[in-house]
Design a protein around this motif. Sequence first.
Motif, short mmCIF file in Angstrom:
data_model
loop_
_atom_site.label_atom_id
_atom_site.label_comp_id
_atom_site.label_asym_id
_atom_site.label_seq_id
_atom_site.Cartn_x
_atom_site.Cartn_y
_atom_site.Cartn_z
N PRO A 161 -3.58 0.47 -40.40
CA PRO A 161 -2.76 -0.11 -39.33
C PRO A 161 -2.44 -1.58 -39.63
O PRO A 161 -3.23 -2.48 -39.33
CB PRO A 161 -3.64 0.03 -38.09
N TYR A 162 -1.28 -1.81 -40.21
CA TYR A 162 -0.93 -3.17 -40.62
C TYR A 162 0.27 -3.66 -39.82
O TYR A 162 1.00 -2.90 -39.20
CB TYR A 162 -0.62 -3.21 -42.12
N GLU A 163 0.48 -4.96 -39.87
CA GLU A 163 1.66 -5.57 -39.28
C GLU A 163 2.27 -6.51 -40.30
O GLU A 163 1.64 -6.85 -41.32
CB GLU A 163 1.29 -6.29 -37.97
N VAL A 164 3.49 -6.94 -40.04
CA VAL A 164 4.27 -7.73 -40.99
C VAL A 164 4.66 -9.06 -40.36
O VAL A 164 5.10 -9.11 -39.20
CB VAL A 164 5.56 -6.99 -41.41
N GLY A 165 4.50 -10.14 -41.13
CA GLY A 165 5.02 -11.44 -40.75
C GLY A 165 5.97 -11.94 -41.82
O GLY A 165 5.65 -11.85 -43.01
N LYS A 166 7.13 -12.47 -41.42
CA LYS A 166 8.12 -12.91 -42.40
C LYS A 166 8.59 -14.32 -42.11
O LYS A 166 8.66 -14.76 -40.96
CB LYS A 166 9.35 -11.98 -42.37
N ALA A 167 8.93 -15.01 -43.20
CA ALA A 167 9.59 -16.31 -43.10
C ALA A 167 10.76 -16.29 -44.07
O ALA A 167 10.56 -16.07 -45.28
CB ALA A 167 8.64 -17.44 -43.44
N PHE A 168 11.97 -16.51 -43.57
CA PHE A 168 13.16 -16.53 -44.42
C PHE A 168 13.43 -17.96 -44.87
O PHE A 168 13.46 -18.89 -44.05
CB PHE A 168 14.35 -15.94 -43.68
N GLY A 226 15.77 -16.10 -50.22
CA GLY A 226 14.39 -15.67 -50.36
C GLY A 226 13.64 -15.55 -49.06
O GLY A 226 14.13 -15.90 -47.98
N MET A 227 12.42 -15.06 -49.19
CA MET A 227 11.56 -14.87 -48.03
C MET A 227 10.12 -14.72 -48.47
O MET A 227 9.82 -14.39 -49.62
CB MET A 227 11.96 -13.62 -47.25
N LEU A 228 9.22 -14.98 -47.53
CA LEU A 228 7.79 -14.72 -47.71
C LEU A 228 7.40 -13.64 -46.71
O LEU A 228 7.75 -13.73 -45.53
CB LEU A 228 6.97 -15.98 -47.46
N LYS A 229 6.70 -12.63 -47.18
CA LYS A 229 6.24 -11.55 -46.33
C LYS A 229 4.72 -11.46 -46.42
O LYS A 229 4.16 -11.38 -47.52
CB LYS A 229 6.86 -10.22 -46.76
N ILE A 230 4.05 -11.49 -45.28
CA ILE A 230 2.60 -11.32 -45.22
C ILE A 230 2.30 -9.99 -44.54
O ILE A 230 2.81 -9.72 -43.45
CB ILE A 230 1.92 -12.46 -44.44
N LEU A 231 1.48 -9.16 -45.18
CA LEU A 231 1.00 -7.92 -44.57
C LEU A 231 -0.45 -8.13 -44.16
O LEU A 231 -1.26 -8.58 -44.96
CB LEU A 231 1.11 -6.76 -45.57
N PHE A 232 -0.77 -7.81 -42.90
CA PHE A 232 -2.13 -8.05 -42.43
C PHE A 232 -2.57 -6.92 -41.51
O PHE A 232 -1.76 -6.22 -40.89
CB PHE A 232 -2.22 -9.40 -41.71
N HIS A 233 -3.87 -6.72 -41.43
CA HIS A 233 -4.45 -5.67 -40.59
C HIS A 233 -4.29 -6.08 -39.12
O HIS A 233 -4.70 -7.17 -38.73
CB HIS A 233 -5.93 -5.50 -40.93
N ARG A 234 -3.72 -5.22 -38.32
CA ARG A 234 -3.39 -5.61 -36.95
C ARG A 234 -4.61 -5.74 -36.06
O ARG A 234 -4.54 -6.32 -34.97
CB ARG A 234 -2.37 -4.65 -36.34
N GLU A 235 -5.76 -5.24 -36.48
CA GLU A 235 -6.98 -5.34 -35.67
C GLU A 235 -7.90 -6.45 -36.18
O GLU A 235 -8.37 -7.29 -35.40
CB GLU A 235 -7.71 -4.00 -35.65
N THR A 236 -8.17 -6.48 -37.49
CA THR A 236 -9.08 -7.50 -38.02
C THR A 236 -8.35 -8.78 -38.42
O THR A 236 -8.99 -9.80 -38.66
CB THR A 236 -9.81 -6.95 -39.26
N LEU A 237 -7.03 -8.71 -38.55
CA LEU A 237 -6.17 -9.82 -38.99
C LEU A 237 -6.39 -10.19 -40.46
O LEU A 237 -5.95 -11.25 -40.92
CB LEU A 237 -6.36 -11.05 -38.10
N GLU A 238 -7.06 -9.34 -41.20
CA GLU A 238 -7.27 -9.55 -42.64
C GLU A 238 -5.93 -9.51 -43.37
O GLU A 238 -5.10 -8.61 -43.14
CB GLU A 238 -8.19 -8.45 -43.18
#
Length: 464
Positions: A370-377, A392-404
Amino acid sequence: MAVYNYDVVVLGSGPAGEGAAMNAAKAGRKVAVVDNRPLVGGNCTHLGTIPSKALRHSVRQIMQFNTNPMFRQIGEPRWFSFPDVLKSAEKVIAKQVTSRTGYYARNRIDTYFGTASFADEQTVEVVCLNGVVEKLVAKQIVIATGSRPYRPADVDFRHPRIYDSDTILSLGHTPRRLIIYGAGVIGCEYASIFSGLGVLVDLIDNRDQLLSFLDSEISDALSYHLRNNNVLIRHNEEYERIEGVENGVVLHLKSGKKIKADALLWCNGRTGNTDQLGLENIGIAVNSRGQIQVDEHYRTEVSNIYAAGDVIGWPSLASAAADQGRSAAGSIVDNGSWRFVDDVPTGIYTIPEISSIGKTERELTQAKVPYEVGKAFFKGMARAQISVEPVGMLKILFHRETLEVLGVHCFGYQASEIVHIGQAIMNQKGEANSIKYFINTTFNYPTMAEAYRVAAFDGLNRLF
């Protein structure tokens, strides 16, 4: 024939060989390095990483000059030939050789220049460039001979219009149209370089997506920007034959298509440089691509012989090779410097560049994480606006519960630098690996690194 005794002999002076030699020397071992060129640095310095990245940098500068309205005040757009641009790469190569030669001298490492082969498990014979044969006897030997472009037998590389990624550096003109066969990392990088010089490029891909190991969104972005710069990408194609003609090359594809260009650049695979080592004399086997199998300590099937770098295959990156060589020597000297190198960021120097580490969205979805996505363009970042680098962009994938933080994917200006911040956080233990680091830490402004803060807020805003 003179005989010299060493604790460690390293075959190859590229990143893996240098890493091994320096670590062994600093642990007090008597070390020798053998290279088949008259200069240190290996293929990385002379044919691969350094010249191609120096070429790319020069081409980026040309593209910036030709597209930035500010420069129109001092002149019209300029055209540069490939040989002109290559001169800047040659200057960097010379500086790298000077630096690296100094490293060996300061660490009292003996260097031999010639062709090395195994006489037995502890003896290497070197046919030096002047014809003299030297015999080096060592307790341990590290094979770090690198790789070269794979050359299928049915392609005539003697034809003056057919090149591989080594011989392209001898190109004496700028083709109007170029076929690049193979759309891996090297093929995509050279497609960027030549299209940036105004060359019409046909990029032939055996697969249905560019660099399919990347995050799909990043791969799609690369495809778009290559096409936007007049690169024609042809997916799911394989060559039937390559015909060299007087004024160019005709590529015959299995699909029935025929493509003609002024030259063809072959970028389809690499082969380990093992064929001249006499490995049959010591019982070391290689696979179909000339690569040596090693264990997690970089030891081959012969207990006192190690191997590192491109000659062992994945990931075939200069950064990883240096660490693998250092780790191989760490296994030999047992000074606590060994580690199995598997945490390797991807750095792809296309225009714009790409870098990533960790899991992709596809992998996390398949694993049902269960992950979520954060983006910065980048178009919204002050530093990118100042630098006139909005792509360009930066994409961070992180666990939606632990925030890892599970993955970091970046496309655009300074991507290969930006990724290391995410890599550092991902390597923290337990709760220290958290996307909250990026909002609880003050970043310099304006910087490209600030994209982490923007992407973190974007991702956390998606949680509920």
